[in-house]
Design an enzyme around this catalytic site. Structure first.
Site, PDB file in Angstrom:
ATOM      1  N   HIS A  28     -14.416  37.180 -24.539  1.00 39.52           N
ATOM      2  CA  HIS A  28     -15.735  37.009 -23.757  1.00 39.52           C
ATOM      3  C   HIS A  28     -15.856  35.834 -22.908  1.00 39.52           C
ATOM      4  CE1 HIS A  28     -17.833  40.189 -26.115  1.00 39.52           C
ATOM      5  NE2 HIS A  28     -17.179  39.799 -27.188  1.00 39.52           N
ATOM      6  N   CYS A  62     -14.547  43.215 -23.929  1.00 38.43           N
ATOM      7  CA  CYS A  62     -14.702  43.702 -25.469  1.00 38.43           C
ATOM      8  C   CYS A  62     -15.191  45.359 -25.626  1.00 38.43           C
ATOM      9  CB  CYS A  62     -15.817  43.051 -26.046  1.00 38.43           C
ATOM     10  SG  CYS A  62     -15.529  42.913 -27.923  1.00 38.43           S
ATOM     11  N   GLU A 113     -17.740  35.326 -20.851  1.00 37.56           N
ATOM     12  CA  GLU A 113     -19.294  34.830 -20.461  1.00 37.56           C
ATOM     13  C   GLU A 113     -19.770  33.806 -21.513  1.00 37.56           C
ATOM     14  OE1 GLU A 113     -18.013  37.784 -21.869  1.00 37.56           O
ATOM     15  OE2 GLU A 113     -19.643  38.581 -23.157  1.00 37.56           O
TER      16      GLU A 113
END
Lengths: 233, 80
Positions: A204, A87, A206
């Site tokens: 994302h 990002c 994660e």
């Protein structure tokens, strides 16, 4: 795996990334402040997390790309070290010249906050080795400036060299304007460097590493890096 | 010495902010606007001892290194 997560003023996903890295590797990453001039000795992987470094002033990632620590990140990348930008981290890598192109305001002017489906373009890289080519993974995205733009020549290079990591797609893998959340050229959601040791992506991974978060589709990316480093050792 | 650096998007680069402003002008009833492109202006104060030629070089370096992203933007330097 010795990972270093760089923290800029305004980064806000460093803990999410640290959580994911610790989950797959069993080792806490080092959090490195942007004003440092060196990475911890033995760093294998550098992660530039999401957020709004320097408040997105000037251009997203522009000021962070010129921070003191970035010379060390550049040197790490130049010697083949792994670098992942997520990002705002992707925006920083583009601004730093470590990846081609630039991320502009989303074409429809809306902040894209949704679960995106991504098509994995190739599985022979350090980042994607635990996926299959063409596999569709679900990864959350949250950004206002994720519209990937590069000039025609650069784009031809990226496509010709197979450097597109992920494309936005439907749940069944169809690529098209309806699934392109930000208007990115060729639905590009992630790009590799020429030497495939640097990856930048807008969504994302994660945030999809634990079933409690809705999906574990992002886990393969971090686990793949652990795998890569273990097999290189 | 004062200087100004103008940063504008290159032709052909989509400008969603400009488009939004263009739409807002139309909704305000401001007629006759064909299109809007948004750019940036940097007003820079130069040390009084600097000479003009050096200042132009300095500003070009500032624009190349930070103020503009030359992938998508053009810039123009003006010494006032």
């Amino acid at each position: 795996m010795n990972a270093a997560v760089i923290v800029f003023p305004g980064s806000n996903r460093e803990r999410d990334v640290a959580f994911a890295l610790e989950l797959v590797s069993g080792k806490k990453p080092a959090l490195v402040w942007h004003a440092e001039t060196a990475l911890p000795p033995g760093t294998d992987l550098v992660v530039l997390p999401g957020g709004f470094s320097y408040g997105d002033y000037l251009r997203c990632g522009a000021i962070a790309a010129r921070a003191a620590i970035m010379d060390a990140v550049r040197a790490h990348a130049a010697r083949g070290g792994l670098v992942l930008g997520i990002c705002n981290g992707f925006q920083i890598l583009c601004e730093a010249g470590l990846l081609p192109g630039v991320l502009m305001r989303n074409k429809d002017r809306r902040f894209a906050c949704k679960i995106a489906h991504l098509k994995v373009e190739r599985a022979d890289t350090a980042f994607t080795r635990l996926y299959a080519p063409g596999q569709v993974i679900s990864i959350p995205c949250a950004h206002g400036e994720g519209n990937y733009v590069a000039d025609a020549e650069t784009l031809a290079g990226i496509e010709g060299e197979g450097r597109v990591a992920f494309r936005y797609c439907s749940a069944s893998g169809e690529v098209g304007p309806a699934f392109n959340h930000n208007g990115s050229t060729n639905s590009i959601a992630g790009v590799f460097s020429k030497t495939f040791n640097v990856l930048g992506m807008m969504p994302h991974p994660e945030n999809h590493v634990d079933a409690r978060l809705g999906s574990t589709d992002g886990r393969g990316l971090f686990a793949g890096l652990v795998d890569t480093l273990a097999s290189a050792a | 010495m004062k200087a100004r650096v103008y940063v504008t998007l290159k032709t052909g680069i989509l400008d969603p902010q400009g488009k939004a402003i263009e739409g807002a002008l139309k909704s305000l009833g401001i007629e006759g606007v064909a299109s809007v492109r948004q750019g940036k202006v940097f007003d820079i104060e130069i040390a009084p001892t600097a000479d003009r030629a050096d200042t132009e070089k300095l500003l070009a370096a500032a624009a190349d290194k930070l103020l503009a992203n030359t992938v998508i933007e053009n810039y123009r330097v003006e010494i006032l």
